[in-house]
Design a protein around this motif. Structure first.
Motif, mmCIF file in Angstrom:
data_model
loop_
_atom_site.group_PDB
_atom_site.id
_atom_site.type_symbol
_atom_site.label_atom_id
_atom_site.label_comp_id
_atom_site.label_asym_id
_atom_site.label_seq_id
_atom_site.Cartn_x
_atom_site.Cartn_y
_atom_site.Cartn_z
ATOM 1 N N VAL A 27 0.780 -1.304 -0.108
ATOM 2 C CA VAL A 27 -0.136 -0.028 -0.182
ATOM 3 C C VAL A 27 1.027 1.447 0.059
ATOM 4 O O VAL A 27 0.620 2.286 -0.644
ATOM 5 N N LEU A 28 1.935 1.039 0.767
ATOM 6 C CA LEU A 28 2.838 2.402 0.964
ATOM 7 C C LEU A 28 3.296 2.702 -0.447
ATOM 8 O O LEU A 28 3.302 4.124 -0.934
ATOM 9 N N TYR A 29 3.970 1.737 -1.058
ATOM 10 C CA TYR A 29 4.615 1.983 -2.398
ATOM 11 C C TYR A 29 3.632 2.611 -3.313
ATOM 12 O O TYR A 29 3.880 3.840 -4.086
ATOM 13 N N ALA A 30 2.375 1.922 -3.351
ATOM 14 C CA ALA A 30 1.421 2.298 -4.235
ATOM 15 C C ALA A 30 0.869 3.792 -4.099
ATOM 16 O O ALA A 30 0.912 4.698 -4.803
ATOM 17 N N MET A 31 0.463 4.129 -2.776
ATOM 18 C CA MET A 31 0.201 5.446 -2.429
ATOM 19 C C MET A 31 1.192 6.537 -2.900
ATOM 20 O O MET A 31 1.109 7.679 -3.379
ATOM 21 N N THR A 32 2.476 6.004 -2.316
ATOM 22 C CA THR A 32 3.568 7.222 -2.403
ATOM 23 C C THR A 32 3.727 7.274 -3.942
ATOM 24 O O THR A 32 3.971 8.604 -4.307
ATOM 25 N N SER A 33 3.723 6.414 -4.615
ATOM 26 C CA SER A 33 4.079 6.644 -6.275
ATOM 27 C C SER A 33 2.859 7.297 -6.757
ATOM 28 O O SER A 33 3.230 8.143 -7.804
ATOM 29 N N LEU A 34 1.676 6.960 -6.286
ATOM 30 C CA LEU A 34 0.482 7.902 -6.923
ATOM 31 C C LEU A 34 0.810 9.543 -6.644
ATOM 32 O O LEU A 34 0.585 10.305 -7.381
ATOM 33 N N ALA A 35 1.142 9.696 -5.386
ATOM 34 C CA ALA A 35 1.294 11.075 -4.854
ATOM 35 C C ALA A 35 2.460 11.596 -5.684
ATOM 36 O O ALA A 35 2.248 12.713 -6.281
ATOM 37 N N ALA A 36 3.615 10.979 -5.958
ATOM 38 C CA ALA A 36 4.696 11.624 -6.571
ATOM 39 C C ALA A 36 4.342 11.953 -8.017
ATOM 40 O O ALA A 36 4.604 12.602 -8.536
ATOM 41 N N MET A 73 -4.341 3.973 5.988
ATOM 42 C CA MET A 73 -3.744 3.799 7.372
ATOM 43 C C MET A 73 -4.764 3.066 8.407
ATOM 44 O O MET A 73 -4.256 2.260 9.135
ATOM 45 N N MET A 74 -5.976 3.247 7.894
ATOM 46 C CA MET A 74 -7.007 2.755 8.868
ATOM 47 C C MET A 74 -7.144 1.334 8.455
ATOM 48 O O MET A 74 -7.587 0.283 9.265
ATOM 49 N N PHE A 75 -7.200 1.148 7.025
ATOM 50 C CA PHE A 75 -7.667 -0.445 6.478
ATOM 51 C C PHE A 75 -6.236 -1.522 6.367
ATOM 52 O O PHE A 75 -6.560 -2.503 6.557
ATOM 53 N N PHE A 76 -5.074 -0.785 6.388
ATOM 54 C CA PHE A 76 -4.077 -1.924 5.972
ATOM 55 C C PHE A 76 -2.735 -1.589 7.060
ATOM 56 O O PHE A 76 -2.788 -0.709 7.476
ATOM 57 N N ASP A 77 -2.141 -2.862 7.073
ATOM 58 C CA ASP A 77 -0.820 -2.451 7.681
ATOM 59 C C ASP A 77 0.154 -2.129 6.561
ATOM 60 O O ASP A 77 0.559 -2.793 5.743
ATOM 61 N N ALA A 78 0.861 -0.801 6.724
ATOM 62 C CA ALA A 78 1.291 -0.206 5.558
ATOM 63 C C ALA A 78 2.597 -0.832 5.236
ATOM 64 O O ALA A 78 3.353 -0.891 4.219
ATOM 65 N N ALA B 147 2.397 22.275 1.429
ATOM 66 C CA ALA B 147 1.636 21.462 1.798
ATOM 67 C C ALA B 147 2.102 19.813 1.464
ATOM 68 O O ALA B 147 2.231 18.800 2.295
ATOM 69 N N ALA B 148 2.914 19.854 0.176
ATOM 70 C CA ALA B 148 3.516 18.525 -0.222
ATOM 71 C C ALA B 148 4.534 18.126 0.851
ATOM 72 O O ALA B 148 4.881 17.075 1.175
ATOM 73 N N GLY B 149 5.000 19.262 1.355
ATOM 74 C CA GLY B 149 6.336 18.837 2.454
ATOM 75 C C GLY B 149 5.776 18.185 3.707
ATOM 76 O O GLY B 149 6.396 17.160 4.277
ATOM 77 N N LEU B 150 4.356 18.123 3.932
ATOM 78 C CA LEU B 150 3.968 17.162 5.198
ATOM 79 C C LEU B 150 3.737 15.602 4.700
ATOM 80 O O LEU B 150 3.576 14.853 5.387
ATOM 81 N N TYR B 151 4.256 15.286 3.536
ATOM 82 C CA TYR B 151 4.338 13.878 2.921
ATOM 83 C C TYR B 151 5.601 13.421 3.839
ATOM 84 O O TYR B 151 5.469 12.187 4.134
ATOM 85 N N GLY B 152 6.349 14.224 4.241
ATOM 86 C CA GLY B 152 7.594 13.507 4.629
ATOM 87 C C GLY B 152 7.278 13.022 6.298
ATOM 88 O O GLY B 152 7.469 11.831 6.387
ATOM 89 N N PRO B 153 6.708 13.818 7.164
ATOM 90 C CA PRO B 153 6.347 13.077 8.377
ATOM 91 C C PRO B 153 5.198 12.041 8.099
ATOM 92 O O PRO B 153 5.584 10.850 8.779
ATOM 93 N N LEU B 154 4.339 12.005 7.191
ATOM 94 C CA LEU B 154 3.403 11.060 7.108
ATOM 95 C C LEU B 154 4.171 9.959 6.642
ATOM 96 O O LEU B 154 3.702 8.688 7.238
ATOM 97 N N LEU B 155 4.892 9.974 5.541
ATOM 98 C CA LEU B 155 5.441 8.732 5.097
ATOM 99 C C LEU B 155 6.377 8.151 6.281
ATOM 100 O O LEU B 155 6.633 7.049 6.503
ATOM 101 N N ALA B 156 7.172 9.078 6.775
ATOM 102 C CA ALA B 156 8.100 8.479 8.112
ATOM 103 C C ALA B 156 7.116 7.910 8.862
ATOM 104 O O ALA B 156 7.838 6.680 9.427
ATOM 105 N N GLY B 157 6.230 8.512 9.356
ATOM 106 C CA GLY B 157 5.375 7.659 10.388
ATOM 107 C C GLY B 157 4.948 6.418 10.110
ATOM 108 O O GLY B 157 4.882 5.371 10.824
ATOM 109 N N MET B 158 4.161 6.292 8.529
ATOM 110 C CA MET B 158 3.919 5.020 8.095
ATOM 111 C C MET B 158 4.794 3.965 7.774
ATOM 112 O O MET B 158 4.403 2.845 7.802
ATOM 113 N N SER B 159 6.079 4.312 7.379
ATOM 114 C CA SER B 159 7.054 3.393 7.117
ATOM 115 C C SER B 159 7.791 2.692 8.163
ATOM 116 O O SER B 159 8.294 1.604 7.900
ATOM 117 N N GLN B 160 7.714 3.160 9.344
ATOM 118 C CA GLN B 160 8.744 2.789 10.407
ATOM 119 C C GLN B 160 8.347 1.703 11.445
ATOM 120 O O GLN B 160 9.092 1.233 12.132
#
Lengths: 187, 348
Positions: A27-36, A73-78, B147-160
């Motif tokens: 999920v994390l890769y998919a969402m991040t690449s979508l955003a990028a 975040m609510m539905f998956f373990d990222a 606003a795009a900068g807030l992806y930093g904390p978001l991704l950091a929190g979700m990936s760790q």
């Protein structure tokens, strides 16, 4: 020259990122690449000189995908991969074929480029935002207003769906207070 | 009047070359990164004096070399990546924060323009502009990039793969969805008055001294923008993302060394960006006509930076639900009413 380099760079990156979005099981890769990818699409608008649309693309999709993230975040373990259910091969074949057809048509379209004319060319001296505004409030006024009404309907529906127990606080558990009081009384 | 002044400024300046823009970009990177380090020192000192302490005193005179000590510590510390983390995203996240903060600074007039004296070899007579990239929609670009900068904390929190991290990430999302509306709506009223999204036009609009400053016409928008700006830069009272007392360090829990440091460089760069926007949009910006214009804008930026430290020393944190309540039920209606009143006055 610079525009060519920038265009091919953005194209390759965007297509690559959206491929990751579709292919990845994480999920994390998919969402991040979508955003990028969405952020990089704004680059095309900047190359074309449509600064205003580029920034709108940036702001709108950054916010929209941030909301998507909160659902992920609510539905998956990222940090784990997701096991996908394989749907019918016929459907995949059909959708894949249709996408390929659309892609071919899109790439073939520039052959007929003489027929394409700018209906609303830029005004000299007026900024990007002004030009978009003029078109939006003359030619496309009705679609614009209909879209606004649709958003309003969606907002009211959201409030009604979520607002059933608005008077009860979710963060304060009142029963917990009672338990504490009971324990005190027993002492 | 406004447009003629803006045109005058534009035509008066020498041609901007790519070397000038490159020098400007390097200058922004070097000076703002250094200022971010210095900012931590100033923050500790100011907080200390407000709390009747001394702050850092041991390294160098008045603890000035503490910055160097901290820098050496950050650079030499081991870069730990947790075993169960999503390693790629974990490594990218701090870069997003730092990079977007500096990209946002590209469209902001940071230092005064100058021409490199001709006796310097190779680069002599190069004109270095005050804005690296003078977009005519500068304000929107800066806000979008921050606003795009807030992806930093978001991704950091979700990936760790850490509970505190995921709470930090969730808080990032709600904080973003709360303040973003207020930022946009509050700055819309000044944009309507000026009729442009360019920083240069904002500066020209307020060129007639203190009386013409936007803050007198739009005091409500100014206060709303400041509050939203505090939320945007994760400053107290809205630093939910890394609130030590509740979520250890939030999104930054698993980070160490320079990756952790990049979050902070980004945060301080964002503080400077918000200060610059507030100074130009509401407090008159740089006075292009007078010779000390560059000094006045530096003082205004410094004042807003100091204000952030002052508020940190004076106010407690708010809870996430209080932030949402504040943004959606108080600030957003206020901003909408402010826009309506501005529009009515402009129509009349």
């Amino acid at each position: 020259m610079y525009e060519m380099i920038a265009f091919y760079l953005f194209s390759v990156l965007t297509i690559g990122l959206f491929l990751v979005t579709v292919m990845s099981k994480n999920v994390l890769y998919a969402m991040t690449s979508l955003a990028a990818g969405m952020v990089l699409i704004s680059g095309f608008f900047f190359i074309l000189g449509a600064d205003f649309l580029g920034v709108v693309q940036l702001i709108v999709y950054v916010g929209a995908i941030m909301a998507l993230y909160s659902f992920a975040m609510m539905f998956f373990d990222a940090t784990r991969d997701i096991k996908e259910k394989n749907t019918s091969n016929a459907l995949v074949f059909l959708l894949g074929g249709l996408s390929a057809l659309v892609l071919v048509l899109m790439f073939a379209a520039p052959i007929h480029s003489e027929a394409i004319q700018a209906l609303y060319p830029m005004h000299e001296g007026a900024g990007n935002a002004q030009d978009v505004g003029i078109v939006l409030f003359t030619k496309y006024l009705v679609p614009f207003e209909v879209a606004a009404v649709m958003l309003l309907v969606a907002m009211i529906a959201g409030i009604i769906l979520a607002g059933k127990k608005m008077d009860i606080s979710l963060t304060e558990d009142i029963s917990a207070d009672d338990e504490i009081l009971v324990v005190k009384d027993e002492k | 009047m406004e447009t003629t002044l803006a045109q005058h400024i534009v035509t008066d300046l020498p041609q901007v070359t790519w070397i000038g823009v490159l020098i400007k970009a390097i200058l922004i990177l070097a000076i703002i990164s250094a200022l971010a380090g210095f900012g931590t020192f100033i923050e500790r000192k100011v907080l200390a004096f407000m709390q009747r302490r001394l702050g850092p005193m041991h390294v160098g005179p008045y603890g000035l070399l503490q910055i160097a000590a901290d820098g050496i510590k950050l650079f030499t510390k081991e870069d730990i990546i947790p075993q169960n983390a999503n390693k790629l995203i974990f490594m990218i996240a701090p870069v997003i924060t730092a990079a977007t903060a500096f990209i946002a600074l590209a469209a902001v007039p940071v230092f005064p323009d100058f021409t490199i004296p001709s006796w310097i070899p190779l680069l002599g007579d190069t004109f270095v502009p005050s804005i690296a990239s003078d977009l005519n929609i500068g304000i929107l670009f800066v806000l979008g990039m921050m606003a795009a900068g807030l992806y930093g904390p978001l991704l950091a929190g979700m990936s760790q793969a850490n509970k505190w991290g995921i709470i930090g990430a969730a808080r990032t999302a709600i904080q973003f969805l709360s303040y973003e509306v207020v930022t946009g709506l509050s700055i819309l009223a000044p944009i309507m008055l000026v009729g442009s999204l360019s920083f240069v036009d904002f500066n020209a609009y307020q060129a007639e001294g203190i009386g013409s400053w936007m803050i007198w016409q739009q005091p409500v928008a100014f206060v709303l923008f400041l509050i939203a700006g505090f939320a945007e830069t994760n400053r107290t009272p809205f630093d939910l993302l890394e609130h030590e007392a509740e979520v250890v360090s939030g999104y930054a829990t698993e980070y160490s060394g320079m990756r952790w440091g990049m979050f902070f460089i980004g945060e301080y760069a964002n503080m400077i960006t918000i200060s610059v926007i507030a100074a130009i949009v509401f407090l008159g910006g740089y006075d292009a006509a007078s010779s000390i214009g560059w000094l006045t804008i530096m003082l205004k930026i410094a004042f807003f930076f100091f204000l952030m430290l002052w508020v940190r020393a004076a106010w407690p944190h708010v809870r996430p639900d209080q932030l949402m309540w504040l943004c959606w039920k108080v600030l957003m209606p206020l901003a909408v009413v402010n826009i309506l009143i501005t529009a009515l006055v402009m129509m009349a």
